[in-house]
Each structure stands twice: as structure tokens, then as C-alpha cells.
Motif scaffolding. Structure first.
Motif, PDB file in Angstrom:
ATOM      1  N   TYR A 480       0.854  -1.357  -0.185  1.00 49.35           N
ATOM      2  CA  TYR A 480      -0.015  -0.014  -0.020  1.00 49.35           C
ATOM      3  C   TYR A 480       0.661   1.258   0.137  1.00 49.35           C
ATOM      4  N   PHE A 481       2.225   1.164  -0.221  1.00 49.24           N
ATOM      5  CA  PHE A 481       2.973   2.646  -0.281  1.00 49.24           C
ATOM      6  C   PHE A 481       4.252   2.109  -1.250  1.00 49.24           C
ATOM      7  N   ILE A 487       2.106   9.376   2.169  1.00 45.25           N
ATOM      8  CA  ILE A 487       1.123   8.646   2.578  1.00 45.25           C
ATOM      9  C   ILE A 487       0.554   9.071   4.090  1.00 45.25           C
ATOM     10  N   LEU A 490      -2.249   7.213   5.656  1.00 45.10           N
ATOM     11  CA  LEU A 490      -2.072   5.836   6.211  1.00 45.10           C
ATOM     12  C   LEU A 490      -1.799   5.986   7.788  1.00 45.10           C
ATOM     13  N   LYS A 491      -2.174   5.111   8.472  1.00 43.40           N
ATOM     14  CA  LYS A 491      -2.146   5.004  10.023  1.00 43.40           C
ATOM     15  C   LYS A 491      -0.956   3.967  10.481  1.00 43.40           C
ATOM     16  N   LYS A 563       5.240  12.338   4.855  1.00 45.21           N
ATOM     17  CA  LYS A 563       4.055  12.140   5.695  1.00 45.21           C
ATOM     18  C   LYS A 563       4.046  13.243   6.547  1.00 45.21           C
TER      19      LYS A 563
END
Length: 564
Positions: A480-481, A487, A490-491, A563
Motif C-alpha cells: 500500500y505504499f 502517505i 495511512l495509519k 508524511k
């Protein structure tokens, strides 16, 4: 003397608990949903009894888990397998409640555990024993959130109650934590066994399945048996609860012969130390061959389980010529629902000669002695009392595969398997390991210790073993990255790691040069980092991960992300 002390300890344990009354109104449901069980207390698991109840969480994770009574957190553990994330709460009435396979702990406990993990730079914490007054809890207080960590096969809460002083586990249903159950147990199969040299059953000296038929109202009828000498029985049975289709374990098993009790056991309570003797309660050979657990209604000599009560001749039946016998085997669940198999037996002397088959295996094991055998650069060493009784085993080495009998004999202790590897170069040895190859397509890594010209491992399983070579590095895939990607939404960071050889051994991840905690879901092969663990400084960040397999092959990857 040790044997006598062991036997006495189990006797006192049994006497102490057999008449004990448990507080039924002290505890509440650890979840705020109706109790539906996927596993009952005392179920027959692989090499052990199930030590608690498995409460379904409706296929979800993250449900509130409540303290069932006032107390304090006395122990916490995070481990990759077993109970996963688990918390223990000690109560003032002499019992401890246990909550396993958790997703997370309540905030204050979670911070405390995370701090220890970061100090150790290790996901697995070992046992943590907080101070008595550090985490006091009230009945109904949220202590954790349900999950699927450890050796879980799906989301659920594993719940136990233990005696605080002895650590013996007790069926939580004795404390009022129950679920509706109006269904009687089901018998799947009935087995009969000749237990003496002169025993005969239907003109033969073999164990076999006896046909049974359900005739209604919890009653099963078995075909008539003609027999002589000492015989025994075994059954495969399960129980279903009202709210779930799962095949759960039964609570008790009883056998009557002409109305007289010959055998009884139940799973109200037991100690972890004795749980291994489950392999002597069941027909272990049949289980290893057919994956079906048959509970014997007789007790073998080496079996030290404390669950038995009111045994007559250890449940073994001496059939005399000319007499008729009516045997009843009764299975009950915790609520008292019961099913019965009725077995008619005619005592009939069989005059057919029985020629005992000669054992052609070449290696005799005397259970009470240390024994060691070597063949074609492979050595097996059995400490005394590895086996429960004297046995003969096969031991062959063919085409590099050590064939150590077959895994149908239960073992009490680990034995040592050693390979002489002096013919290999140092470079070759670095990539080699010992593997179990009972299933050749799926070799299983054995914890391999290397010392000069020998490799060795310890195991409790007989079977086929060989040396394998692993030259392939683990694979790392970012999920997913991508490199140089923003990002901010995203957590977490997720990384999939795989290895097709000896298997993953360890991993190490850093974020901007500092170690970060990666939680490994071994069922999916995914590592996860939670951004809540560390406050990021700036927008640009470098994530680096190193993964090694069990022979030292290592893969390293790094990625830059942005981020806020």
C-alpha cells in the motif's frame, strides 16, 4: 521417590478439587455480547487439553474485553504463538482470570507494554509481572480488546480461570459463565480392544470399530460382541451447543458393566503438568493414522491423569465364558445432557490359536534406560523415560533420510537427533539445516544447532528427518505504499515477508535510523508498524527493514516516504 511424590501430588489435587464448590455469582461475562463458544474446556487438542473456553467474537476484532471481577493485573505476556497477547488478573477470592489472543490492551496497559517492547527492541516480551498496585481493575472495567494474535485460528477470546496458588485450570462454567445447551453429545464411533494375550473379540485378537446405531432419545445400540479375556473400549464423541455448529468436547465419560461403574472421568479441572498425558487417554496410534481422537474408557499403567474417579480394574473388563454382559458408555456435557451406547457382550471361549506376530524392528527401547543408536552418520539418543513403556522401533538411513520409526508412538520427553556433516564444506554447512520430511513436499525446519562437524536438534516426534539446503533469501514486499510517495492518510506501514526455504527467523526495522516495533501476523506473513508509536519529525522519512531466514540468508530493503 520422585514418582511417589508425583503420584501423591495428583492424589491430593484430585481429593482437594473433587468436592470443591465454586462461586457461581462472582464473575460477569468478559464480553458484552451473548456467550457463544467455539471451544469448550478440556477439549482434546494436539498433545494437550484445552485449558479454557473460546468465546466467539462474531468474526470481529476489537471488541471490549472486561475484567470479570475486581482485582489487579498480575501478569502480561506478548508472544508470537501460544496465547499471543494475554493478560492475567488476580482476584481476592483465590482465583486468576486469563484473557488470550488479544488485539490490544487498554490504553494505560498498552503504553506500559509498548515501553517494555521498545526498551527490549523485541515484539515478544516474555512474562511481565507489574507491581500489585500498578494496574488495579474493577469488575466490568475494559482491560483489553479482542483479537486473533498468537496461535489463534480466527478471532475469538480465549478465557480461563486458574487457582492462583497452584495454577491449576478450572472449567469457567463452574463459575456461572455458561451458554444455553439442550443438545446431548453425539457418538461417532465405538472401538473395542483386546487387552490381554488370551483376549479374543469376535474370534480375533485385533482392535476394531464396532457398528453402532442411533435409536433415539440419546440411546445408541452396538452390535452384539462375543469375547473372552480382558477387553476395553474407546469412543469418539463430540458435543454441540445451542448457538453454534462447532463440534466441541464432552464434559464427562462413564462406563457401567451390568450396572456397576467401571470407569469415570470428567474435565472439571487439571494441571498443565499432566495435560501431556492426554496422549495416553486417547488411542494415539489411531489418531496419528486417521486424525480421529478415540477416548479410551480404560486407564493405561503410565497414565498419571488426575481426572479419573471410581475406576474398577482401571476400566478393563474381564469377560468370562458363559456369562452375559451389558455395557453402557455414557457421555455428558456440562449441563448434564447425556447420550448412551448400549453394548451387549456374550462371554464365549474362542479356541482358535493366536500366533503373536514377531516384531522385526531392530532396536529395542527400554523405557527406564538411556539409549543411543548410530547408523550411517546419524545418531539418535533417547534419555530414560522418553517412552512411556518398552517398545521396539525401526531406525533406517536411506538416501540421506533418517527414518525413525513412525509418529504413532506417544513420547514423554524430547530426544536428540544428530547428523555428522564433516563431508560438507563450511560454505555448504552455513546454508544447511535439519528438516522433518514426513510430508516431502512441505519440509518443516527443526531448530538446528551447529557445532563443528555435527548438526543436532531435539524433538518429541518420531518420523523422517534429513538435511536440507537453503540458498534463497527471504522476500520483502511493501504493501500500500511506494518509494517517494506521500502517505499522510495511512495509519500504519505494512510489509509482507515470505521465505520458501528454512523459514523466517527474525526481522529488524528502523524509521529514520531508530528501531521501530513491527507486529508480525504469521498467518498472513505481514509485519505492521503503527504510526502512533512515534512522533515523526519533518515530512521526509526513511524506512529500512532487514529480514533473515533460519540459516542466515538476509534481505535488506529501504524506502523513502513523505508524511505530515
Amino acid at each position: 521417590m520422585k514418582k511417589n511424590l508425583f503420584t501423591l501430588s495428583f492424589l491430593f489435587f484430585f481429593l482437594g478439587y473433587s468436592q470443591k464448590k465454586y462461586p457461581k455469582d462472582s464473575y460477569i461475562n468478559p464480553l458484552d455480547i451473548p456467550i457463544v463458544l467455539s471451544g469448550t474446556f478440556g477439549e482434546l487438542r494436539s498433545n494437550h487439553f484445552h485449558a479454557g473456553i473460546d468465546i466467539k467474537t462474531q468474526g470481529k476484532q476489537g471488541l471490549n474485553v472486561f475484567a470479570v471481577a475486581d482485582g489487579y493485573v498480575s501478569r502480561i505476556k506478548v508472544q508470537q504463538y501460544g496465547y499471543g497477547k494475554v493478560i492475567y488478573i488476580t482476584h481476592s477470592n483465590g482465583y486468576t482470570s486469563v484473557y488470550g489472543h488479544l488485539k490490544n490492551f487498554a490504553d494505560s496497559i498498552e503504553r506500559y507494554v509498548k515501553n517494555i517492547q521498545y526498551k527490549k527492541k523485541n515484539y515478544q516480551t516474555g512474562n511481565i509481572f507489574p507491581k500489585k498496585n500498578q494496574f488495579k481493575v474493577k469488575k466490568g472495567q475494559v482491560i483489553a480488546f479482542s483479537g486473533d494474535t498468537g496461535g489463534s485460528s480466527g478471532p475469538h477470546l480465549h478465557f480461563e480461570i486458574r487457582d492462583t496458588k497452584t495454577e491449576h485450570v478450572i472449567n469457567p462454567m463452574h463459575f456461572g459463565i455458561t451458554t444455553p445447551d439442550t443438545k446431548a453429545p453425539t457418538f461417532n464411533a465405538l472401538h473395542v480392544y483386546p487387552l490381554g494375550y488370551n483376549a479374543r473379540i469376535n474370534k480375533q485378537h485385533n482392535s476394531f470399530k464396532v457398528p453402532i446405531k442411533y435409536i433415539g432419545k440419546g440411546i445408541y445400540k452396538a452390535d452384539r460382541i462375543s469375547a473372552s479375556g480382558i477387553i476395553g473400549f474407546g469412543v469418539n464423541a463430540f458435543d454441540k451447543l445451542n448457538r453454534a455448529p462447532n463440534r466441541n468436547g464432552i464434559y464427562s465419560l462413564e462406563m457401567l458393566v451390568n450396572g456397576k461403574k467401571y470407569y469415570y472421568h470428567d474435565v472439571a479441572t487439571f494441571s498443565f503438568a499432566e495435560s501431556k498425558y492426554l496422549n495416553l487417554l486417547i488411542d494415539y496410534e489411531y489418531y496419528k493414522k486417521y486424525r480421529s481422537k478415540v477416548q479410551r474408557t480404560y486407564k493405561t499403567e503410565a497414565n498419571k491423569l488426575s481426572i479419573y474417579k471410581d475406576l474398577l480394574n482401571n476400566g478393563k473388563i474381564n469377560i468370562i465364558e458363559g456369562l452375559n454382559y451389558n455395557v453402557e458408555i455414557i457421555a455428558k456435557d456440562f449441563n448434564g445432557n447425556k447420550s448412551t451406547i448400549k453394548i451387549p457382550i456374550v462371554g464365549k471361549e474362542i479356541n482358535t490359536l493366536f500366533q503373536k506376530q514377531l516384531d522385526t524392528t531392530g532396536y529395542k527401547i527400554v523405557a527406564k534406560k538411556f539409549q543411543k543408536f548410530t547408523k550411517n552418520n546419524v545418531t539418535i539418543a533417547f534419555p530414560k523415560n522418553t517412552f512411556y513403556e518398552d517398545v521396539y522401533i525401526d531406525f533406517e538411513v536411506e538416501k540421506g533420510i533418517a527414518k525413525i520409526h513412525n509418529p504413532t508412538i506417544p513420547i514423554d520427553r524430547t530426544y536428540t537427533l544428530t547428523f555428522n556433516v564433516s563431508k560438507y564444506t563450511e560454505a555448504q554447512k552455513e546454508q544447511m539445516y535439519i528438516a522433518n520430511v514426513d510430508y516431502p513436499k512441505y519440509p518443516r525446519y527443526q531448530n538446528t544447532r551447529k557445532r563443528d562437524s555435527i548438526f543436532y536438534t531435539t524433538t518429541k516426534t518420531l518420523g523422517n528427518y534429513t538435511l536440507k539446503s537453503d540458498k534463497i533469501k527471504p522476500n520483502i514486499k511493501f504493501l500500500y505504499f511506494k518509494d517517494k510517495q506521500w502517505i499522510s492518510s495511512l495509519k500504519t506501514l505494512k510489509v509482507k515477508i515470505t521465505d520458501i526455504g528454512s523459514g523466517i527467523h527474525n526481522w529488524r526495522a528502523t524509521l529514520d535510523g531508530k528501531w521501530v516495533l513491527m507486529e508480525f501476523n504469521h498467518k498472513k506473513g505481514v509485519l505492521t508498524y503503527n504510526f502512533n508509536d512515534k512522533k515523526l519529525v519533518g515530512n521526509k522519512h526513511i524506512f529500512k527493514i532487514v529480514v533473515s531466514d533460519n540459516v542466515g540468508n538476509t534481505t535488506e530493503r529501504s524506502i523513502t516516504f513523505f508524511k505530515k
